[in-house]
Scaffold this motif. Structure first.
Motif, PDB file in Angstrom:
ATOM      1  N   SER A  38      60.404  56.417  50.888  1.00 58.49           N
ATOM      2  CA  SER A  38      61.229  55.350  49.774  1.00 58.49           C
ATOM      3  C   SER A  38      62.764  56.127  50.380  1.00 58.49           C
ATOM      4  O   SER A  38      63.141  57.021  50.441  1.00 58.49           O
ATOM      5  CB  SER A  38      60.905  55.553  48.350  1.00 58.49           C
ATOM      6  OG  SER A  38      61.335  56.795  47.972  1.00 58.49           O
ATOM      7  N   SER A  39      63.703  55.085  49.742  1.00 54.23           N
ATOM      8  CA  SER A  39      65.121  55.591  49.743  1.00 54.23           C
ATOM      9  C   SER A  39      65.657  56.283  48.601  1.00 54.23           C
ATOM     10  O   SER A  39      66.613  56.781  48.463  1.00 54.23           O
ATOM     11  CB  SER A  39      66.010  54.414  50.090  1.00 54.23           C
ATOM     12  OG  SER A  39      65.886  53.601  48.732  1.00 54.23           O
ATOM     13  N   LYS A  40      64.853  56.344  47.517  1.00 53.39           N
ATOM     14  CA  LYS A  40      65.239  57.219  46.352  1.00 53.39           C
ATOM     15  C   LYS A  40      65.337  58.767  46.763  1.00 53.39           C
ATOM     16  O   LYS A  40      64.532  59.220  47.330  1.00 53.39           O
ATOM     17  CB  LYS A  40      64.318  56.938  45.067  1.00 53.39           C
ATOM     18  CG  LYS A  40      64.634  55.678  44.647  1.00 53.39           C
ATOM     19  CD  LYS A  40      63.615  55.367  43.369  1.00 53.39           C
ATOM     20  CE  LYS A  40      62.297  55.393  43.514  1.00 53.39           C
ATOM     21  NZ  LYS A  40      61.489  55.167  42.420  1.00 53.39           N
ATOM     22  N   THR A  41      66.179  59.475  46.007  1.00 55.43           N
ATOM     23  CA  THR A  41      66.155  60.861  46.090  1.00 55.43           C
ATOM     24  C   THR A  41      65.396  61.579  45.148  1.00 55.43           C
ATOM     25  O   THR A  41      65.173  61.296  44.000  1.00 55.43           O
ATOM     26  CB  THR A  41      67.555  61.459  45.837  1.00 55.43           C
ATOM     27  OG1 THR A  41      67.920  61.025  44.650  1.00 55.43           O
ATOM     28  CG2 THR A  41      68.430  60.958  46.993  1.00 55.43           C
ATOM     29  N   PRO A  42      64.146  62.440  45.549  1.00 54.54           N
ATOM     30  CA  PRO A  42      63.430  62.987  44.686  1.00 54.54           C
ATOM     31  C   PRO A  42      64.080  63.828  43.566  1.00 54.54           C
ATOM     32  O   PRO A  42      65.131  64.583  43.876  1.00 54.54           O
ATOM     33  CB  PRO A  42      62.429  63.846  45.735  1.00 54.54           C
ATOM     34  CG  PRO A  42      63.222  64.222  46.878  1.00 54.54           C
ATOM     35  CD  PRO A  42      64.333  63.090  46.911  1.00 54.54           C
ATOM     36  N   THR A  43      63.330  63.786  42.338  1.00 58.10           N
ATOM     37  CA  THR A  43      63.900  64.386  41.272  1.00 58.10           C
ATOM     38  C   THR A  43      63.083  65.742  41.195  1.00 58.10           C
ATOM     39  O   THR A  43      61.802  65.709  41.133  1.00 58.10           O
ATOM     40  CB  THR A  43      63.861  63.651  40.000  1.00 58.10           C
ATOM     41  OG1 THR A  43      62.761  63.372  39.661  1.00 58.10           O
ATOM     42  CG2 THR A  43      64.979  62.282  40.124  1.00 58.10           C
ATOM     43  N   THR A  44      63.474  66.904  41.186  1.00 56.64           N
ATOM     44  CA  THR A  44      62.998  68.106  41.033  1.00 56.64           C
ATOM     45  C   THR A  44      63.106  68.331  39.575  1.00 56.64           C
ATOM     46  O   THR A  44      64.054  68.699  38.800  1.00 56.64           O
ATOM     47  CB  THR A  44      63.165  69.077  41.755  1.00 56.64           C
ATOM     48  OG1 THR A  44      64.600  69.447  41.655  1.00 56.64           O
ATOM     49  CG2 THR A  44      63.023  68.805  43.340  1.00 56.64           C
TER      50      THR A  44
END
Length: 55
Positions: A38-44
């Protein structure tokens, strides 16, 4: 020395590359990924600090 005679080994190598290129590779390329990128940035999530009972 039989290993210097390329006649049987060249045919085996050529046949194996043809099998890989014409049969195996197209079958492998038809597989779809079960989890496409996916093109979304992962949230940590930032973890909470552990509170030790003896401090």
């Amino acid at each position: 020395m039989p290993q210097l005679n390329p006649a049987p080994w060249f045919f085996i190598m050529l046949t194996s590359w043809l099998v890989f290129s014409l049969i195996t590779q197209p079958k492998l390329l038809h597989f779809t990924s079960t989890n496409p990128p996916s093109s979304k940035t992962p949230t940590t999530a930032k973890p909470a600090p552990w509170t030790w009972p003896w401090t």
